[in-house]
Design an enzyme around this catalytic site. Structure first.
Site, PDB file in Angstrom:
ATOM      1  CB  SER A   1      -0.914   0.007   1.232  1.00 36.58           C
ATOM      2  OG  SER A   1      -1.525   1.265   1.407  1.00 36.58           O
ATOM      3  CE  LYS A   2       3.424   6.784  -3.237  1.00 34.32           C
ATOM      4  NZ  LYS A   2       4.834   6.664  -3.615  1.00 34.32           N
ATOM      5  NE  ARG A   3      -4.414   3.644   2.775  1.00 29.69           N
ATOM      6  CZ  ARG A   3      -5.498   2.979   2.424  1.00 29.69           C
ATOM      7  NH1 ARG A   3      -6.441   3.561   1.741  1.00 29.69           N
ATOM      8  NH2 ARG A   3      -5.643   1.717   2.741  1.00 29.69           N
TER       9      ARG A   3
END
Length: 506
Positions: A266-268
Site C-alpha cells: 500500500s502506498k499509504r
C-alpha cells in the site's frame, strides 16, 4: 427500440485474434500490482501475436488525480509495454477514455432494461438495504426493494416528476452462477449471495461494474487480467454477458502482491510505487523482470529474462493462487544482476547522474570512476556516498593504516609513503599503467610485498576503510598533484612529534 445502431456497433467489433486490455483508473501512481496486471496483459497479447489496448477508466471522477494519466503513459513506455490502440493512438473501437464513451452506456442500459437484466430504482441512498441470512448461516447486506415491480406507467410518472433514479442489475433470486477462471478454475456462486448493484448512477455515468463489461465487449476483448479481489464480482459480470447474449472473455484473476504474509502493499503504508523504485535507483528492466515472477512461475530455473524472452514463454497457467510477497532483497539481486550485464557505455549512461551527485570536482573524469562501481552495486543510489572522498579528503584515524593481511602498521606505512613520494614526483606520464608499474617496481626494489606499498597509499589518498577501486585506480583518477598532496597529509599525520607520539588525527 431501433436495433440498427446496436447491429452497427456489433459489426465494428474486431474478431478472430487475441485482444487484451489494460484499463487503469487515473487515481495516482502505478503501484506494483497494477504494473504486474499491465505486464501479464501485454505478455498474453504479444505471445499470441494479438492486440494490446490501453483504456483509461475515469468514470470515478471523485478519485481522479490530475496528471495520473500521464504517469500511466510514462510508466508503460519506460517498461517497454507498447500499446496498439489507446487514447493517444486511436483505433477501430475508440474512444478509449470512458468519460468520452458516455453516450454508449445509457443506450446499453436501456437495452438491458428491455431484455430484463436490469431495472430502474428510485430508492434514496441507503434505502432498500436489508440483511439476508444465507443457508450457511452467514449474514450479508443486499439491496431489496419494490422498484422491480413498478409498471412502465409508474416508472414514467416518477421520471416525469423529476425523481432521481439509478439502474440496477436484476439478479435472479434462485439458482447459481458459474464462471471459469484460468487460475482458480470453475467457481459456482448461489445467486442469493449476489446483490442488485447499481449499473448507472444518477449523473448518467456508469459504475465500473457496468462500463467495463460494455467496453470489453465492444472492444472485442478476449482475455481479462485483473486482481483476485474481483472474483466476487465475476458472477455478476457473467450474468450481464448472459443478459445481452454476449460471449464471456477468458478470466485471469491474480492474487495480490503482499508486503508480508498479512498485509497488502500500500502506498499509504510507504510501500514503493514503480516511480518510487526508479527514484531508489532500480533499473526499469530489473523491476519488470522481478514483477513478472511475483506469483508466476516460468517452469524453468532461469530467473533473468528480457521482455522479449518473457513474451515468448509466458503462460497464464503458471500464475499461482497464492499471494506473492514483495521482497526488496530479491529485487536487489535482480537489479545488481542487470547492472553487471550492462555494457560499459550503457552503465555510464544510467550511472552518470549519480556520479555527478557524488563528485562535484570538475577535474575528476567520471568515466574512469564508473567501471570501479559496476560490479559493486545493488542500486544506483548507493553510488554518491561511495564517492565523497574524491572531492575532499575526509578526516580519518591512523587505525586505518593497520592491516593484518597486508602486514602494515603506522610505522611501516609512514616508511612506505615516504618512499613513494620521490617515485611519484619523478613520473612524467600519469596513467593507470605507469602508476601501477611504479608501485610494483618500488615494492620489488625494496623487497616488500605489494600490499605493504599499496595499502598505505590507498588509505592516504582516500581516508576510507573501503573504496571502489584500489590504490592505483584512485591515484590515476585523482591525478598526480592531488595524489601527492594527500600523501603529504598522510606523512604528516603519521610522523611522530618531538615527544615520540604519532601525529594527531586530522
Amino acid at each position: 427500440m431501433d436495433m440498427t445502431w446496436f447491429d452497427q456497433m456489433e459489426a465494428q467489433i474486431p474478431k478472430g485474434s487475441v485482444r487484451t486490455r489494460f484499463a487503469p483508473s487515473p487515481t495516482g501512481y502505478m503501484h506494483v500490482g497494477n504494473l504486474r496486471t499491465a505486464l501479464y496483459t501485454w505478455l498474453i497479447a504479444r505471445k499470441a501475436g494479438g492486440t494490446f489496448i490501453l483504456r483509461i477508466e475515469d468514470t470515478d471522477q471523485e478519485r481522479f488525480v490530475e496528471g495520473a494519466t500521464e504517469i500511466i503513459y510514462s510508466t508503460l513506455r519506460k517498461c517497454g509495454l507498447d500499446w496498439d490502440e489507446g487514447p493517444d493512438l486511436g483505433g477501430p473501437v475508440g474512444p478509449y477514455i470512458q468519460t468520452e464513451r458516455r453516450g454508449l452506456y445509457g443506450k446499453y442500459a436501456d437495452l438491458l432494461l428491455e431484455k430484463g437484466g436490469g431495472y430502474r430504482c428510485f430508492c434514496k441512498p441507503g434505502e432498500g438495504e436489508v440483511s439476508v441470512t444465507l443457508p450457511n448461516g452467514s449474514v450479508i447486506k443486499k439491496h431489496k426493494c419494490g422498484c422491480p415491480s413498478l409498471t412502465p406507467q409508474e416508472i414514467q410518472a416518477k421520471l416525469d416528476a423529476g425523481e432521481p433514479s439509478v439502474i440496477r442489475q436484476k439478479i435472479p433470486e434462485t439458482g447459481t452462477t458459474t464462471f471459469s477462471d484460468t487460475v482458480f478454475g470453475d467457481i459456482t456462486v448461489p445467486n442469493a449471495e449476489l446483490s442488485d448493484n447499481v449499473l448507472m448512477k444518477t449523473d448518467g455515468l456508469p459504475t465500473y461494474n457496468f462500463a467495463n463489461v460494455i467496453d470489453d465487449h465492444l472492444m472485442g476483448i478476449t482475455h481479462v487480467v485483473r486482481g483476485s479481489e474481483y472474483l466476487s464480482s465475476a458472477p455478476k459480470y457473467n450474468l450481464l454477458y448472459e443478459a445481452f447474449g454476449w460471449e464471456v472473455p477468458t478470466y485471469i484473476h491474480c492474487s495480490p502482491v503482499m508486503r508480508d504474509a498479512h498485509n497488502k502493499m500500500s502506498k499509504r503504508h510507504g510501500d514503493p510505487s514503480y516511480e518510487d523504485l526508479l527514484a531508489l535507483g532500480y533499473l526499469s528492466e530489473a523491476v519488470v523482470n522481478y514483477v513478472a515472477l511475483l506469483g508466476w512461475s516460468p517452469g524453468v530455473e532461469q530467473e533473468i529474462f528480457s521482455l522479449k524472452e518473457l513474451s515468448e514463454i509466458f503462460d497464464a497457467k503458471g500464475i499461482s493462487k497464492s499471494p506473492a510477497i514483495f521482497d526488496m532483497e530479491k529485487l536487489n539481486y535482480f537489479n545488481s544482476s542487470y547492472l553487471k550485464t550492462l555494457s560499459p557505455e550503457d552503465f555510464f549512461t544510467v550511472a552518470e547522474p549519480y556520479l555527478k551527485q557524488g563528485i562535484k570536482n570538475p577535474h575528476i573524469d567520471l568515466r574512469l570512476v564508473a567501471p570501479l562501481l559496476q560490479t559493486r552495486l545493488n542500486t544506483l543510489t548507493e553510488i554518491p556516498p561511495m564517492l565523497d572522498f574524491f572531492d575532499t579528503l575526509p578526516a580519518y584515524s591512523n587505525v586505518l593504516y593497520l592491516h593484518k593481511k597486508m602486514k602494515t602498521n603506522e610505522e611501516n606505512s609512514l616508511e612506505a609513503l615516504q618512499m613513494v613520494v620521490p617515485v611519484f614526483e619523478a613520473m612524467e606520464e600519469w596513467t593507470f599503467q605507469s602508476v601501477h608499474d611504479a608501485l610494483i617496481h618500488l615494492a620489488e626494489e625494496k623487497g616488500l610485498k605489494n600490499g605493504r606499498i599499496m595499502w598505505p597509499v590507498r588509505v592516504a589518498v582516500s581516508g576510507k576503510p573501503t573504496t571502489p577501486g584500489g590504490a592505483v585506480e584512485l591515484c590515476q583518477i585523482l591525478g598526480k598533484e592531488e595524489t601527492l598532496r594527500r600523501i603529504a597529509v598522510g606523512i604528516q599525520q603519521l610522523t611522530p612529534n618531538p615527544q615520540g607520539i604519532i601525529g594527531a588525527t586530522i
